[in-house]
Write an enzyme that holds these catalytic residues in place. Structure first.
Site, PDB file in Angstrom:
ATOM      1  N   HIS A  60       0.851  -1.160  -0.171  1.00  0.00           N
ATOM      2  CA  HIS A  60       0.253   0.098  -0.170  1.00  0.00           C
ATOM      3  C   HIS A  60       0.725   1.193   0.215  1.00  0.00           C
ATOM      4  O   HIS A  60       1.919   1.106   0.832  1.00  0.00           O
ATOM      5  CB  HIS A  60      -0.877  -0.149   1.209  1.00  0.00           C
ATOM      6  CG  HIS A  60      -2.210   1.047   0.863  1.00  0.00           C
ATOM      7  ND1 HIS A  60      -1.927   2.087   1.686  1.00  0.00           N
ATOM      8  CD2 HIS A  60      -3.534   0.673   0.380  1.00  0.00           C
ATOM      9  CE1 HIS A  60      -3.851   2.942   0.846  1.00  0.00           C
ATOM     10  NE2 HIS A  60      -4.189   1.656   0.324  1.00  0.00           N
ATOM     11  N   ASP A 116      -7.952  -5.516  -0.339  1.00  0.00           N
ATOM     12  CA  ASP A 116      -8.252  -6.205  -1.589  1.00  0.00           C
ATOM     13  C   ASP A 116      -7.839  -8.042  -1.477  1.00  0.00           C
ATOM     14  O   ASP A 116      -8.417  -8.653  -1.786  1.00  0.00           O
ATOM     15  CB  ASP A 116      -7.365  -6.018  -2.406  1.00  0.00           C
ATOM     16  CG  ASP A 116      -7.978  -4.213  -2.991  1.00  0.00           C
ATOM     17  OD1 ASP A 116      -7.443  -3.123  -2.864  1.00  0.00           O
ATOM     18  OD2 ASP A 116      -9.674  -4.047  -3.146  1.00  0.00           O
TER      19      ASP A 116
END
Ligand code: SDX
Length: 429
Positions: free
Chosen positions: A306, A364
């Site tokens: 991320h 996700d």
């Protein structure tokens, strides 16, 4: 006004740049006057060190793995609140009273149907079109059906457009799904809550009664909440840049949907599940981890890493709990994909490469497992992300539109091309 400054020496010039102190997060160096005073640009591809706006909506602390919506931690909202209440919080800044919430939910419920002629619009697409392609097209086309809420200078029209988008995105996403599987569209039902209504529009068929399982509806609602907003991510920044030109809200949200589709962003949930299926069995995990670590291989583990979170994504933690609940309910707790996912997480987190680069499962990583267990095809994962993120996009859009200092976004560049040269006639080339 700021009482802190940074001094920048450029050649024989000394420039004083104000430093702004936020309520949370790092100080911000204000460079708005830099070009005028120093005749230089800053250079920050990917905006890794750039605050593009000020905002009061969502705060992320990447080191602590903290995500706040109007100050409320995401784990508390996921456990104690529900999606439409979080929508109210994001849009208006405070948790609603019981009356305010009832009124807001009624307004959303009464906007869930789409203009009947939109059904014809769908028929122009091929049945095998990716639902995200349909979503981008149909949401962009909303400005062709709802002309009475496109004037961004009219506060009431802005409010109506916001409610319409939050209310209609589930209907449009469900229609995209139904169209792709050749089943008839299912109209929204006002007696169902937001998440149950979406599941009903996706999975009911005229031939038989469909009862929404309340545990699946709760899990669906939680997935919406976990995806609602996330500061200035790529798709939100796209919406802000589009709205800075004065484009109508439907066009801006369609731009956000288009950006979200990429596998590095919202498309990662589909890519992650396809990766888990490609890995297939636990014994093949080392092969894929080796590829992700190989400098000569552009392969990446989908659902890992991320830009901001460098310890863990708090949403992934909540999502994993939801995955356990849903799979147990559906009696698929021994789901092979979940086994691969948990072993992949374990091996990756034990690997120095991922620890050094601070690559952890993101939002996700587990969402796809839940959605597949619920019966959604992978092509519907990103449309579900998009319908949940619509409230974040529209909240950030509203915040920007109401900023009296709003100006069109227009970044500059580090030009490395040819300097001026004269045209050469073709016979001399
Ligand atoms: C979302 O911004 C948001 O908030 C987004 C989001 C939201 O809610 O809006 O949180 C939603 O988009 C989550 C992210 C979903 N994307 C994926 O899961 C795709 C896989 N992840 C990567 O593509 C990547 O981690 C990003 C895009 C998410 C972040 O990339 P960065 O911050 O630009 O980091 P980078 O690409 O510069 O990578 C840093 C290093 C690189 O190695 P070096 O060149 O330094 O040697 O880490 C490596 C990368 O090669 N790396 C990975 C990796 N992600 C980064 N290596 C293997 N697998 C990965 N997944």
């Amino acid at each position: 006004m700021s009482d802190k400054f940074a001094r920048l020496i450029i050649g024989d010039k000394e420039i004083e740049l104000p430093i702004h102190t936020p309520t949370a997060g790092p100080d911000v160096l204000d460079i708005t006057k830099l070009y005028a005073q120093g005749d230089v640009f800053t250079y920050d591809p990917g905006f890794t060190s750039t605050a593009a706006c000020d905002s009061t909506i969502t705060f992320i602390d990447g080191e602590k793995g903290e995500l706040l919506h109007r100050g409320y931690p995401i784990d508390q909202l996921a456990e104690k609140s529900h999606f439409l209440e979080v929508c109210y919080l994001l849009l208006y800044g405070e948790l609603p009273s019981a009356t305010e919430l009832e009124d807001f939910e009624a307004r959303v419920t009464n906007h869930t149907m789409v203009h009947e002629q939109m059904h014809n619009f769908f028929r122009g697409f091929r049945r095998d079109a990716h639902p995200m392609a349909t979503l981008v097209g149909v949401v962009g086309a909303m400005s062709a059906f709802y002309h009475d809420s496109t004037d961004i200078n009219d506060e009431w029209q802005r409010e109506v457009a916001a409610i319409r988008l939050i209310a209609k995105l589930p209907t449009i996403a469900a229609m995209a799904f139904k169209y792709s599987i050749g089943q008839p569209f299912v109209y929204p039902r006002n007696d169902l809550d937001y998440a149950a209504n979406f599941l009903h529009m996706c999975f009911s068929v005229p031939a038989e009664k469909y009862e929404v399982d309340p545990i699946l509806a709760r899990a669906m609602d939680r997935i919406f909440t976990l995806h609602a907003d996330h500061e200035q991510n790529a798709s939100t920044s796209t919406v802000r840049l589009a709205s800075s030109s004065g484009a109508n809200p439907f066009a801006c949200i369609a731009a956000g949907i288009a950006c979200l589709w990429g596998p590095a962003h919202g498309g990662a949930n589909q890519a992650c599940l396809e990766m888990l299926k490609e890995i297939g069995t636990v014994d093949r995990i080392p092969e894929f981890i080796a590829r992700a670590k190989d400098k000569n291989d552009s392969y990446r583990l989908m659902g890992f890493g991320h830009r901001v979170y460098k310890n863990f994504d708090p949403r992934a933690t909540v999502m994993k709990q939801s995955a356990d609940e849903v799979l147990e309910l559906l009696g698929v707790e021994d789901n092979p994909l979940l086994q691969v996912a948990m072993e992949l997480e374990k091996q990756a987190l034990a690997d120095p490469y991922f620890a050094e680069k601070k690559l952890f499962p993101n939002v996700d990583f587990y969402s796809g497992i839940i959605l597949e267990a619920m019966g959604f095809p992978t092509s519907m994962f990103t449309p579900i992300f998009a319908l949940a993120r619509t409230v974040g996009w529209i909240s950030q859009w509203k915040e920007q539109i109401s900023d009296p200092n709003l100006k069109i976004g227009r970044p500059r560049q580090l030009y490395k091309g040819e300097t001026s040269r004269d045209y050469v006639d073709i016979e001399k080339r």
